[in-house]
Design a protein around this motif. Structure first.
Motif, PDB file in Angstrom:
ATOM      1  N   ILE A  90      72.915  93.600  54.941  1.00  0.00           N
ATOM      2  CA  ILE A  90      72.988  93.673  53.477  1.00  0.00           C
ATOM      3  C   ILE A  90      71.618  93.388  52.860  1.00  0.00           C
ATOM      4  O   ILE A  90      71.246  93.980  51.840  1.00  0.00           O
ATOM      5  N   ASP A  91      70.854  92.495  53.486  1.00  0.00           N
ATOM      6  CA  ASP A  91      69.519  92.166  52.978  1.00  0.00           C
ATOM      7  C   ASP A  91      68.577  93.372  52.994  1.00  0.00           C
ATOM      8  O   ASP A  91      67.555  93.367  52.303  1.00  0.00           O
ATOM      9  N   LEU A  92      68.918  94.394  53.772  1.00  0.00           N
ATOM     10  CA  LEU A  92      68.047  95.573  53.865  1.00  0.00           C
ATOM     11  C   LEU A  92      68.438  96.665  52.870  1.00  0.00           C
ATOM     12  O   LEU A  92      67.824  97.729  52.846  1.00  0.00           O
ATOM     13  N   LEU A  93      69.455  96.413  52.046  1.00  0.00           N
ATOM     14  CA  LEU A  93      69.779  97.350  50.981  1.00  0.00           C
ATOM     15  C   LEU A  93      68.766  97.199  49.849  1.00  0.00           C
ATOM     16  O   LEU A  93      68.239  96.104  49.616  1.00  0.00           O
ATOM     17  N   PRO A  94      68.482  98.265  49.118  1.00  0.00           N
ATOM     18  CA  PRO A  94      67.573  98.162  47.964  1.00  0.00           C
ATOM     19  C   PRO A  94      68.101  97.179  46.930  1.00  0.00           C
ATOM     20  O   PRO A  94      69.307  96.876  46.887  1.00  0.00           O
ATOM     21  N   GLU A  95      67.226  96.726  46.059  1.00  0.00           N
ATOM     22  CA  GLU A  95      67.573  95.693  45.073  1.00  0.00           C
ATOM     23  C   GLU A  95      68.782  96.066  44.224  1.00  0.00           C
ATOM     24  O   GLU A  95      69.629  95.230  43.929  1.00  0.00           O
ATOM     25  N   HIS A  96      68.866  97.324  43.802  1.00  0.00           N
ATOM     26  CA  HIS A  96      70.005  97.788  43.012  1.00  0.00           C
ATOM     27  C   HIS A  96      70.857  98.763  43.823  1.00  0.00           C
ATOM     28  O   HIS A  96      71.434  99.697  43.288  1.00  0.00           O
ATOM     29  N   GLY A  97      70.943  98.498  45.114  1.00  0.00           N
ATOM     30  CA  GLY A  97      71.582  99.439  46.033  1.00  0.00           C
ATOM     31  C   GLY A  97      73.067  99.644  45.840  1.00  0.00           C
ATOM     32  O   GLY A  97      73.619 100.627  46.325  1.00  0.00           O
ATOM     33  N   LEU A 123      80.817  87.653  47.580  1.00  0.00           N
ATOM     34  CA  LEU A 123      80.782  88.223  46.235  1.00  0.00           C
ATOM     35  C   LEU A 123      79.458  87.977  45.503  1.00  0.00           C
ATOM     36  O   LEU A 123      78.912  88.907  44.895  1.00  0.00           O
ATOM     37  N   PRO A 124      78.894  86.765  45.544  1.00  0.00           N
ATOM     38  CA  PRO A 124      77.606  86.567  44.862  1.00  0.00           C
ATOM     39  C   PRO A 124      76.493  87.466  45.410  1.00  0.00           C
ATOM     40  O   PRO A 124      75.627  87.916  44.654  1.00  0.00           O
ATOM     41  N   VAL A 125      76.534  87.729  46.706  1.00  0.00           N
ATOM     42  CA  VAL A 125      75.517  88.602  47.304  1.00  0.00           C
ATOM     43  C   VAL A 125      75.678  90.025  46.788  1.00  0.00           C
ATOM     44  O   VAL A 125      74.704  90.681  46.414  1.00  0.00           O
ATOM     45  N   LEU A 126      76.923  90.506  46.742  1.00  0.00           N
ATOM     46  CA  LEU A 126      77.166  91.853  46.229  1.00  0.00           C
ATOM     47  C   LEU A 126      76.808  91.944  44.749  1.00  0.00           C
ATOM     48  O   LEU A 126      76.267  92.954  44.292  1.00  0.00           O
ATOM     49  N   ASN A 127      77.089  90.897  44.005  1.00  0.00           N
ATOM     50  CA  ASN A 127      76.721  90.885  42.586  1.00  0.00           C
ATOM     51  C   ASN A 127      75.216  90.983  42.398  1.00  0.00           C
ATOM     52  O   ASN A 127      74.738  91.618  41.452  1.00  0.00           O
ATOM     53  N   SER A 128      74.462  90.361  43.281  1.00  0.00           N
ATOM     54  CA  SER A 128      73.002  90.417  43.169  1.00  0.00           C
ATOM     55  C   SER A 128      72.471  91.821  43.394  1.00  0.00           C
ATOM     56  O   SER A 128      71.374  92.159  42.944  1.00  0.00           O
ATOM     57  N   LEU A 129      73.270  92.655  44.064  1.00  0.00           N
ATOM     58  CA  LEU A 129      72.897  94.055  44.303  1.00  0.00           C
ATOM     59  C   LEU A 129      73.507  94.978  43.252  1.00  0.00           C
ATOM     60  O   LEU A 129      73.519  96.186  43.404  1.00  0.00           O
ATOM     61  N   LYS A 130      74.015  94.350  42.176  1.00  0.00           N
ATOM     62  CA  LYS A 130      74.520  95.073  40.994  1.00  0.00           C
ATOM     63  C   LYS A 130      75.790  95.869  41.265  1.00  0.00           C
ATOM     64  O   LYS A 130      75.985  96.952  40.720  1.00  0.00           O
ATOM     65  N   ILE A 131      76.667  95.317  42.103  1.00  0.00           N
ATOM     66  CA  ILE A 131      77.941  95.985  42.345  1.00  0.00           C
ATOM     67  C   ILE A 131      78.674  96.143  41.015  1.00  0.00           C
ATOM     68  O   ILE A 131      78.622  95.264  40.155  1.00  0.00           O
ATOM     69  N   LYS A 132      79.324  97.278  40.845  1.00  0.00           N
ATOM     70  CA  LYS A 132      80.036  97.536  39.587  1.00  0.00           C
ATOM     71  C   LYS A 132      81.298  96.701  39.485  1.00  0.00           C
ATOM     72  O   LYS A 132      81.581  96.103  38.449  1.00  0.00           O
ATOM     73  N   PHE A 133      82.067  96.657  40.566  1.00  0.00           N
ATOM     74  CA  PHE A 133      83.345  95.944  40.532  1.00  0.00           C
ATOM     75  C   PHE A 133      83.799  95.628  41.948  1.00  0.00           C
ATOM     76  O   PHE A 133      83.636  96.446  42.848  1.00  0.00           O
ATOM     77  N   GLN A 134      84.340  94.434  42.132  1.00  0.00           N
ATOM     78  CA  GLN A 134      84.940  94.094  43.412  1.00  0.00           C
ATOM     79  C   GLN A 134      86.442  93.957  43.235  1.00  0.00           C
ATOM     80  O   GLN A 134      86.906  93.210  42.381  1.00  0.00           O
TER      81      GLN A 134
END
Length: 198
Positions: A90-97, A123-134
């Motif tokens: 997950i750390d290798l995904l782009p900032e807004h991936g 969830l906090p990690v996914l939020n940092s990557l700008k996930i739309k909705f979980q």
């Protein structure tokens, strides 16, 4: 047609979390969703540990995520959190991936005490990557899911129902779902079990 990237966060194809992911994928396919599968075993460990963004496997994964509508992620729970191998990927995904994408998380662990590990850790990690909705999450204990001697994967009835509810909700947030059903007579119970936001 909606596209989902399914990611197994366990290094073992026969782990309980990988089996739960397999069942989730089956339900997605039944709903007409195209699924592209990835596992930690698809990547060279050193590429993940040393953050090699130029790794062909990492680039292929990032490209798949870029063009997907959603992510289905499964992980075993270790020390009250998702797997470290999953974190390195997950750390290798782009900032807004994950911008504009929907996620559903699955997890397995030895005790129901870790049920909230997805909300508190992943969830906090996914939020940092700008996930739309979980769309909530599904946690299963070791008693709920197991590989059988014949190679099949058993899911306890109540866990199967929770998984179906979560997948239905997940599909409803994807573009042009073919199947996303909530039984009107059981709406309150489905909301409670599937942790669906209305």
């Amino acid at each position: 047609m909606a596209i989902v990237v399914a990611l197994a966060g366990s290094p073992s194809a026969k782990s309980r979390s990988s089996g739960l992911l397999k069942r989730g994928i089956e339900l997605l396919v039944e709903s007409g969703v195209t699924v592209q599968q990835f596992s930690l075993t698809d990547f060279v460990a050193e590429d993940l540990i040393y953050g090699r963004f130029d790794s062909p496997a990492v680039q292929a994964f990032n490209n798949a995520v870029k063009h997907a509508d959603g992510l289905l992620i499964a992980s075993p729970v270790y020390k009250a959190a998702y797997s470290g191998g999953l974190k390195t990927l997950i750390d290798l995904l782009p900032e807004h991936g994950l911008a504009g994408k929907v996620a559903l998380n699955l997890a397995t662990g030895g005790s129901a005490a870790f049920t909230l590990s997805l909300d508190h850790a992943l969830l906090p990690v996914l939020n940092s990557l700008k996930i739309k909705f979980q769309v909530g999450g599904v946690f299963a204990t070791d008693r709920d899911v197991a590989w059988q001697v014949d190679g099949s994967f058993h899911v306890a009835p109540d866990t199967e129902e929770r998984l179906r509810l979560a997948i239905n909700s997940f599909v409803s947030y994807l573009p042009h779902p073919l199947s996303a059903e909530l039984a009107p007579g059981r709406l309150v119970e489905q909301i409670r079990q599937g942790r669906i936001s209305v």
